[in-house]
Design a protein around this motif. Structure first.
Motif, PDB file in Angstrom:
ATOM      1  N   LYS A 147      24.590  42.530  36.867  1.00  0.00           N
ATOM      2  CA  LYS A 147      23.173  42.900  36.850  1.00  0.00           C
ATOM      3  C   LYS A 147      22.738  43.627  38.129  1.00  0.00           C
ATOM      4  O   LYS A 147      21.615  44.085  38.235  1.00  0.00           O
ATOM      5  N   THR A 148      23.620  43.678  39.122  1.00  0.00           N
ATOM      6  CA  THR A 148      23.314  44.403  40.365  1.00  0.00           C
ATOM      7  C   THR A 148      24.572  45.166  40.800  1.00  0.00           C
ATOM      8  O   THR A 148      25.685  44.785  40.422  1.00  0.00           O
ATOM      9  N   PRO A 149      24.412  46.220  41.616  1.00  0.00           N
ATOM     10  CA  PRO A 149      25.592  46.930  42.124  1.00  0.00           C
ATOM     11  C   PRO A 149      26.546  45.995  42.886  1.00  0.00           C
ATOM     12  O   PRO A 149      27.762  46.142  42.787  1.00  0.00           O
ATOM     13  N   SER A 150      25.997  44.994  43.611  1.00  0.00           N
ATOM     14  CA  SER A 150      26.880  44.061  44.340  1.00  0.00           C
ATOM     15  C   SER A 150      27.725  43.250  43.367  1.00  0.00           C
ATOM     16  O   SER A 150      28.905  42.983  43.627  1.00  0.00           O
ATOM     17  N   GLN A 151      27.115  42.831  42.269  1.00  0.00           N
ATOM     18  CA  GLN A 151      27.894  42.087  41.271  1.00  0.00           C
ATOM     19  C   GLN A 151      28.946  43.001  40.636  1.00  0.00           C
ATOM     20  O   GLN A 151      30.070  42.588  40.391  1.00  0.00           O
ATOM     21  N   TYR A 152      28.560  44.242  40.411  1.00  0.00           N
ATOM     22  CA  TYR A 152      29.520  45.189  39.818  1.00  0.00           C
ATOM     23  C   TYR A 152      30.744  45.350  40.724  1.00  0.00           C
ATOM     24  O   TYR A 152      31.877  45.179  40.282  1.00  0.00           O
ATOM     25  N   VAL A 153      30.528  45.656  42.021  1.00  0.00           N
ATOM     26  CA  VAL A 153      31.697  45.882  42.897  1.00  0.00           C
ATOM     27  C   VAL A 153      32.493  44.587  43.091  1.00  0.00           C
ATOM     28  O   VAL A 153      33.716  44.619  43.201  1.00  0.00           O
ATOM     29  N   SER A 154      31.804  43.449  43.086  1.00  0.00           N
ATOM     30  CA  SER A 154      32.506  42.177  43.295  1.00  0.00           C
ATOM     31  C   SER A 154      33.404  41.829  42.113  1.00  0.00           C
ATOM     32  O   SER A 154      34.517  41.339  42.295  1.00  0.00           O
ATOM     33  N   VAL A 155      32.912  42.075  40.909  1.00  0.00           N
ATOM     34  CA  VAL A 155      33.701  41.721  39.718  1.00  0.00           C
ATOM     35  C   VAL A 155      34.712  42.821  39.389  1.00  0.00           C
ATOM     36  O   VAL A 155      35.906  42.554  39.222  1.00  0.00           O
ATOM     37  N   MET A 156      34.246  44.057  39.327  1.00  0.00           N
ATOM     38  CA  MET A 156      35.139  45.136  38.871  1.00  0.00           C
ATOM     39  C   MET A 156      36.115  45.551  39.972  1.00  0.00           C
ATOM     40  O   MET A 156      37.328  45.426  39.817  1.00  0.00           O
ATOM     41  N   SER A 157      35.585  46.033  41.106  1.00  0.00           N
ATOM     42  CA  SER A 157      36.480  46.573  42.135  1.00  0.00           C
ATOM     43  C   SER A 157      37.241  45.473  42.864  1.00  0.00           C
ATOM     44  O   SER A 157      38.443  45.587  43.091  1.00  0.00           O
ATOM     45  N   LEU A 158      36.524  44.388  43.234  1.00  0.00           N
ATOM     46  CA  LEU A 158      37.139  43.419  44.146  1.00  0.00           C
ATOM     47  C   LEU A 158      37.814  42.253  43.423  1.00  0.00           C
ATOM     48  O   LEU A 158      38.425  41.408  44.071  1.00  0.00           O
ATOM     49  N   THR A 159      37.720  42.222  42.090  1.00  0.00           N
ATOM     50  CA  THR A 159      38.475  41.206  41.347  1.00  0.00           C
ATOM     51  C   THR A 159      39.491  41.894  40.419  1.00  0.00           C
ATOM     52  O   THR A 159      40.694  41.802  40.641  1.00  0.00           O
ATOM     53  N   PHE A 160      39.005  42.616  39.407  1.00  0.00           N
ATOM     54  CA  PHE A 160      39.949  43.179  38.425  1.00  0.00           C
ATOM     55  C   PHE A 160      40.807  44.300  39.015  1.00  0.00           C
ATOM     56  O   PHE A 160      42.028  44.309  38.845  1.00  0.00           O
ATOM     57  N   GLU A 161      40.175  45.246  39.699  1.00  0.00           N
ATOM     58  CA  GLU A 161      40.986  46.335  40.273  1.00  0.00           C
ATOM     59  C   GLU A 161      41.857  45.793  41.409  1.00  0.00           C
ATOM     60  O   GLU A 161      42.992  46.222  41.600  1.00  0.00           O
ATOM     61  N   MET A 162      41.325  44.811  42.136  1.00  0.00           N
ATOM     62  CA  MET A 162      42.103  44.176  43.210  1.00  0.00           C
ATOM     63  C   MET A 162      43.391  43.539  42.646  1.00  0.00           C
ATOM     64  O   MET A 162      44.465  43.649  43.251  1.00  0.00           O
ATOM     65  N   ALA A 163      43.289  42.867  41.512  1.00  0.00           N
ATOM     66  CA  ALA A 163      44.477  42.218  40.936  1.00  0.00           C
ATOM     67  C   ALA A 163      45.546  43.256  40.609  1.00  0.00           C
ATOM     68  O   ALA A 163      46.748  42.978  40.669  1.00  0.00           O
ATOM     69  N   ASN A 164      45.115  44.452  40.282  1.00  0.00           N
ATOM     70  CA  ASN A 164      46.082  45.496  39.955  1.00  0.00           C
ATOM     71  C   ASN A 164      46.886  45.945  41.178  1.00  0.00           C
ATOM     72  O   ASN A 164      47.945  46.547  41.041  1.00  0.00           O
ATOM     73  N   LEU A 165      46.425  45.604  42.371  1.00  0.00           N
ATOM     74  CA  LEU A 165      47.213  45.907  43.576  1.00  0.00           C
ATOM     75  C   LEU A 165      48.482  45.053  43.594  1.00  0.00           C
ATOM     76  O   LEU A 165      49.438  45.372  44.302  1.00  0.00           O
ATOM     77  N   ASP A 166      48.479  43.966  42.831  1.00  0.00           N
ATOM     78  CA  ASP A 166      49.698  43.154  42.671  1.00  0.00           C
ATOM     79  C   ASP A 166      50.442  43.511  41.377  1.00  0.00           C
ATOM     80  O   ASP A 166      51.660  43.611  41.364  1.00  0.00           O
ATOM     81  N   PHE A 167      49.673  43.670  40.295  1.00  0.00           N
ATOM     82  CA  PHE A 167      50.327  43.906  38.995  1.00  0.00           C
ATOM     83  C   PHE A 167      51.004  45.284  38.920  1.00  0.00           C
ATOM     84  O   PHE A 167      52.127  45.392  38.436  1.00  0.00           O
ATOM     85  N   ALA A 168      50.315  46.330  39.404  1.00  0.00           N
ATOM     86  CA  ALA A 168      50.894  47.681  39.279  1.00  0.00           C
ATOM     87  C   ALA A 168      52.263  47.778  39.974  1.00  0.00           C
ATOM     88  O   ALA A 168      53.221  48.256  39.356  1.00  0.00           O
ATOM     89  N   PRO A 169      52.400  47.304  41.240  1.00  0.00           N
ATOM     90  CA  PRO A 169      53.744  47.403  41.842  1.00  0.00           C
ATOM     91  C   PRO A 169      54.775  46.499  41.162  1.00  0.00           C
ATOM     92  O   PRO A 169      55.959  46.844  41.099  1.00  0.00           O
TER      93      PRO A 169
END
Ligand SMILES: [Fe+2]
Ligand SMILES: [Fe+2]
Length: 262
Positions: A147-169
Motif C-alpha cells: 500500500k506504500t512505496p516502502s512496502q513495495y520495495v521491502s516485499v518485492m525488491s528486498l525479499t523476492f528479488e533478494m532471494a534470487n541473489l541466492d537462487f539464480a547462481p
C-alpha cells in the motif's frame, strides 16, 4: 505513452504481446489517482492455477534431464511475468511517489519484460511453449500488503528479488554442471539485473524511511509476518551479490544470523 496507461494495458492484457509491450517513449505527466489493481488479466492458457504439493521444482540432481530443466525455466518465466504485473500495479498504486522512483520502477519493469522474453526464447529452443505448464499466483498474493512505496520495495525488491541473489547462481551452477551452458548464461544475466533491482529497493528504502529507524527495522516493519527473513534467502546464502547490490555489512550479517536461527 503515459506510465499509467502503459501499466493499465499490461494489467488488462489478454495477449502475451500486450503483456510485453515496451514503448520507447514513456511520460509521467499525469499519474492520476491511486488505483490498487485487484487481479491481472491473463492471456488464454496463462491464467493462475492452484498450487499443489506435486508441483515442487525438480531437485538439482534431476537437472541432468532436459525436461526437468525446462520445468524450472518455465516456473522462473512465470515469476518474471508476475514481477512485470506487480511493477505495473505499483505504477498505478503510487502516483504520488517521487518522479525518480517511478522512472526507476518503469526501467525495472522493462527489464522484467526482457527477462520474460529471454526465458520464452530459451524454452522455445528446448521445445517448450510458455503456458504449456501451470502458472501460479505466487508473488501476487502479497499485493494486498503493498500500500506504500516502502512496502513495495521491502516485499518485492528486498525479499523476492533478494532471494534470487541466492537462487539464480544456484541454478546457474547446476545447469552448467549438467552441460546446459545456454541456460546457465541466462541465469547469470538474470542475477546481474537482479543485483541492480535489489540495489534500487535498498536505496529507496533508505530515502523513504524515518530517521528514527534503522534500515533493517524499516525493512522488517514493512513486510507482513508471513514473510520472515528466510524468504529473502535461498538455500545457499551468497554474500557477494548482496555486496554488489551495496547492502551494508551490518545488513548482510543480520541476514546471516536470522537465517541460521529461523
Ligand atoms: Fe527478473
Ligand atoms: Fe527483478
Amino acid at each position: 505513452m503515459e506510465l499509467k496507461d502503459w501499466a493499465t494495458r499490461i494489467l488488462s492484457a489478454d495477449t502475451p504481446e500486450e503483456k510485453l509491450l515496451a514503448p520507447q517513449e514513456l511520460t509521467d505527466i499525469n499519474p492520476g489517482l491511486a488505483k490498487f489493481w485487484d487481479i491481472p488479466s491473463r492471456p488464454v492458457g496463462m491464467e493462475f492455477q492452484r498450487h499443489s504439493r506435486k508441483e515442487k521444482l525438480p531437485s538439482l540432481q534431476d537437472h541432468r534431464n532436459k525436461d526437468n530443466r525446462a520445468v524450472c525455466l518455465h516456473r522462473f518465466a512465470g515469476h518474471e511475468l508476475l514481477a512485470v504485473e506487480i511493477m505495473a500495479y505499483a505504477l498505478l498504486a503510487f502516483p504520488e511517489a517521487p518522479k525518480h522512483f517511478r522512472k526507476g520502477l518503469a526501467n525495472t519493469l522493462k527489464e522484467e519484460q526482457e527477462h520474460v522474453k529471454l526465458y520464452i526464447d530459451r524454452l522455445t529452443a528446448m521445445g517448450v511453449t510458455f503456458g504449456d505448464m501451470p502458472l501460479y499466483k505466487h508473488f501476487w498474493s502479497y499485493v494486498p500488503h503493498l500500500k506504500t512505496p516502502s512496502q513495495y520495495v521491502s516485499v518485492m525488491s528486498l525479499t523476492f528479488e533478494m532471494a534470487n541473489l541466492d537462487f539464480a547462481p544456484m541454478y546457474r551452477d547446476s545447469f552448467a554442471k549438467h552441460g546446459d551452458i545456454e541456460s546457465a548464461k541466462l541465469m547469470n544475466r538474470i542475477l546481474e539485473d537482479e543485483i541492480s533491482h535489489v540495489s534500487f529497493g535498498y536505496q529507496w528504502l533508505k530515502k523513504l524511511k524515518s530517521e528514527t529507524e534503522t534500515d533493517w527495522e524499516a525493512w522488517r516493519s514493512n513486510v507482513p509476518d508471513s514473510l520472515p527473513v528466510k524468504r529473502a534467502c535461498g538455500f545457499i546464502f551468497q554474500e557477494n551479490p548482496r555486496k554488489e547490490a551495496k547492502l551494508p555489512d551490518l545488513w548482510i550479517d543480520e541476514m546471516k544470523k536470522s537465517k541460521i536461527f529461523n
